[in-house]
Write a protein that holds these residues in place. Structure first.
Motif, PDB file in Angstrom:
ATOM      1  N   GLN A  27      19.772  76.569 128.950  1.00  0.00           N
ATOM      2  CA  GLN A  27      19.536  76.192 127.556  1.00  0.00           C
ATOM      3  C   GLN A  27      20.863  76.079 126.800  1.00  0.00           C
ATOM      4  O   GLN A  27      21.061  75.144 126.021  1.00  0.00           O
ATOM      5  CB  GLN A  27      18.634  77.220 126.864  1.00  0.00           C
ATOM      6  N   ARG A  55      10.810  83.255 125.463  1.00  0.00           N
ATOM      7  CA  ARG A  55      10.409  83.266 124.060  1.00  0.00           C
ATOM      8  C   ARG A  55      10.629  84.646 123.455  1.00  0.00           C
ATOM      9  O   ARG A  55      10.624  85.647 124.135  1.00  0.00           O
ATOM     10  CB  ARG A  55       8.931  82.915 123.933  1.00  0.00           C
ATOM     11  N   VAL A 122       7.823  78.039 129.156  1.00  0.00           N
ATOM     12  CA  VAL A 122       8.468  76.896 128.496  1.00  0.00           C
ATOM     13  C   VAL A 122       9.143  77.376 127.215  1.00  0.00           C
ATOM     14  O   VAL A 122       8.558  78.150 126.456  1.00  0.00           O
ATOM     15  CB  VAL A 122       7.397  75.826 128.156  1.00  0.00           C
ATOM     16  N   GLY A 139      13.358  73.937 127.794  1.00  0.00           N
ATOM     17  CA  GLY A 139      13.614  74.783 128.967  1.00  0.00           C
ATOM     18  C   GLY A 139      12.327  75.056 129.720  1.00  0.00           C
ATOM     19  O   GLY A 139      11.308  75.395 129.118  1.00  0.00           O
ATOM     20  N   ILE A 140      12.371  74.882 131.021  1.00  0.00           N
ATOM     21  CA  ILE A 140      11.195  75.151 131.860  1.00  0.00           C
ATOM     22  C   ILE A 140      11.635  76.024 133.034  1.00  0.00           C
ATOM     23  O   ILE A 140      12.588  75.686 133.748  1.00  0.00           O
ATOM     24  CB  ILE A 140      10.573  73.843 132.400  1.00  0.00           C
TER      25      ILE A 140
HETATM   26  C1  BTN Z   1       8.909  82.060 128.326  1.00  0.00           C
HETATM   27  O1  BTN Z   1       7.879  82.059 128.997  1.00  0.00           O
HETATM   28  O2  BTN Z   1       9.166  82.996 127.554  1.00  0.00           O
HETATM   29  C2  BTN Z   1       9.841  80.895 128.413  1.00  0.00           C
HETATM   30  C3  BTN Z   1      10.712  80.959 129.646  1.00  0.00           C
HETATM   31  C4  BTN Z   1      11.677  79.781 129.754  1.00  0.00           C
HETATM   32  C5  BTN Z   1      12.624  79.933 130.915  1.00  0.00           C
HETATM   33  C6  BTN Z   1      13.458  78.706 131.119  1.00  0.00           C
HETATM   34  S1  BTN Z   1      14.336  78.739 132.652  1.00  0.00           S
HETATM   35  C7  BTN Z   1      15.261  77.338 132.164  1.00  0.00           C
HETATM   36  C8  BTN Z   1      15.600  77.535 130.699  1.00  0.00           C
HETATM   37  N1  BTN Z   1      16.818  78.345 130.551  1.00  0.00           N
HETATM   38  C9  BTN Z   1      16.559  79.511 129.960  1.00  0.00           C
HETATM   39  O3  BTN Z   1      17.431  80.386 129.687  1.00  0.00           O
HETATM   40  N2  BTN Z   1      15.255  79.611 129.674  1.00  0.00           N
HETATM   41  C10 BTN Z   1      14.514  78.423 130.065  1.00  0.00           C
END
Ligand code: BTN
Length: 250
Positions: A27, A55, A122, A139-140
Motif C-alpha cells: 500500500q 483495516r 481488502v 490492497g488485496i
Molecule cells: C483487512 O482485512 O483488514 C484488509 C487486509 C488487506 C491486506 C492487503 S495485502 C496487500 C495490501 N498491502 C497491505 O499492507 N495491506 C493490503
C-alpha cells in the motif's frame, strides 16, 4: 508456484507493475506511486510484507511464499470511491467462483469468506491533494497456503489451497484476480456493482453486533446502501446508518 519477477513478466503483459520479494507494505508503495503519477491499472505485488496492514489499524501478516499481496492503482471519480471496497471484494469472489469454491460470501464490508472463514481482506486507501482525488490504492491480501494451525486465527481464517484441496500457482491466481478486477472496475460507481456485492453479502437479515470505533451496536443487519453503508435496526426499532466497523455474530 513462486511469485518471482520472471513469472510475473509472463502474466502481466503490458500492465505496469512493481514487484518486491520483500516490502513493508504494498500500500505504501502504491500510494507513493500514485503521488508520482501512476497510471490506472498499475499494480504493486510483493512476496512478503513486513508491515502489511489491514483495516482499522490492524496488522496483516504476509509471510514469504504463502499468500498474495497486491495493491492495484485506480483513478475512480470521487463519487465512486466508496465502491472501491466492493470492487476488491467482488474481484476476489469472482476468482473463487472461477475456482468453483463453494459457500463463498462477503462479510461486511470487505472480508471474503469460505464456509464462514476469512480467506481474503481488502483495504482501500485514497490519495487527495486538497479536494482533488489523485487516485486510490486497492490492497488485496489472499491467504493461499498460510498454515493457520495452532495460531489464534485457526478457527476464523482459511487458505485458498485448503478450500480447493489442490496446489495453486500464485502467479496464475494473480493474473486471474487482475482480470476480474479489470472487468469489475468498469462498473465502479454503478448500481450493478452495488447490487452484485449486496447479493454476495452473508449477513442481511441476521442478528449482528457491529463494533465501531466508539460503540458496539446490536441489531438486525437490514440493508446496505449503494455506497456500502450498513443499515442496522436495533431492538427498539431505531435504524442506525453504520459507515465502518467489524461485524460479529452473537
Ligand atoms: C483487512 O482485512 O483488514 C484488509 C487486509 C488487506 C491486506 C492487503 S495485502 C496487500 C495490501 N498491502 C497491505 O499492507 N495491506 C493490503
Amino acid at each position: 508456484m513462486t511469485v518471482s519477477n520472471d513469472r510475473l513478466r509472463d502474466v502481466m503483459g503490458a500492465r505496469e507493475y512493481r514487484f518486491f520479494p520483500t516490502i513493508g507494505s504494498t500500500q505504501d508503495e502504491a500510494l507513493a506511486w500514485i503521488r508520482a503519477g501512476a497510471p490506472s491499472g498499475a499494480v504493486v505485488v510483493a512476496d512478503e510484507q513486513t508491515r502489511g496492514r489491514g483495516r482499522q489499524g490492524r496488522v496483516w501478516q504476509t509471510p514469504p511464499g504463502v499468500a498474495l499481496a497486491v495493491s492495484a492503482i485506480l483513478h475512480p471519480p470521487p463519487h465512486a470511491l466508496p465502491q472501491v471496497t466492493m470492487l476488491g471484494a467482488m474481484a476476489v469472489v469472482a476468482l473463487l467462483d472461477e475456482l468453483e469454491v463453494a459457500e463463498v460470501d462477503i462479510k461486511w464490508p470487505n472480508d471474503v469468506r469460505v464456509r464462514g472463514r476469512k480467506v481474503s481482506g481488502v483495504l482501500p486507501e485514497a490519495v487527495w491533494e486538497g479536494d482533488h482525488l489523485r487516485g486510490a490504492a486497492l490492497g488485496i491480501g489472499i491467504n493461499v497456503r498460510v498454515n493457520f494451525a495452532g495460531t489464534p486465527l485457526a478457527d476464523t481464517a482459511v487458505s485458498l489451497e485448503t478450500a480447493v484441496n489442490a496446489a495453486l500457482d500464485r502467479a496464475e491466481l494473480l493474473a486471474a484476480l487482475l482480470r476480474h478486477l479489470d472487468r469489475w472496475a468498469a462498473y465502479l460507481g454503478t448500481d450493478t456493482l452495488a447490487a452484485e456485492w449486496r447479493s454476495r453479502l452473508g449477513m442481511l437479515g441476521q442478528s449482528v453486533v457491529i463494533h465501531t470505533e466508539t460503540a458496539a451496536l446490536h441489531g438486525t443487519a437490514e440493508a446496505v446502501e449503494a455506497d456500502g453503508t450498513l443499515l442496522l435496526r436495533d431492538a427498539s426499532g431505531t435504524l442506525h446508518r453504520v459507515l465502518a466497523g467489524d461485524v460479529a455474530f452473537p
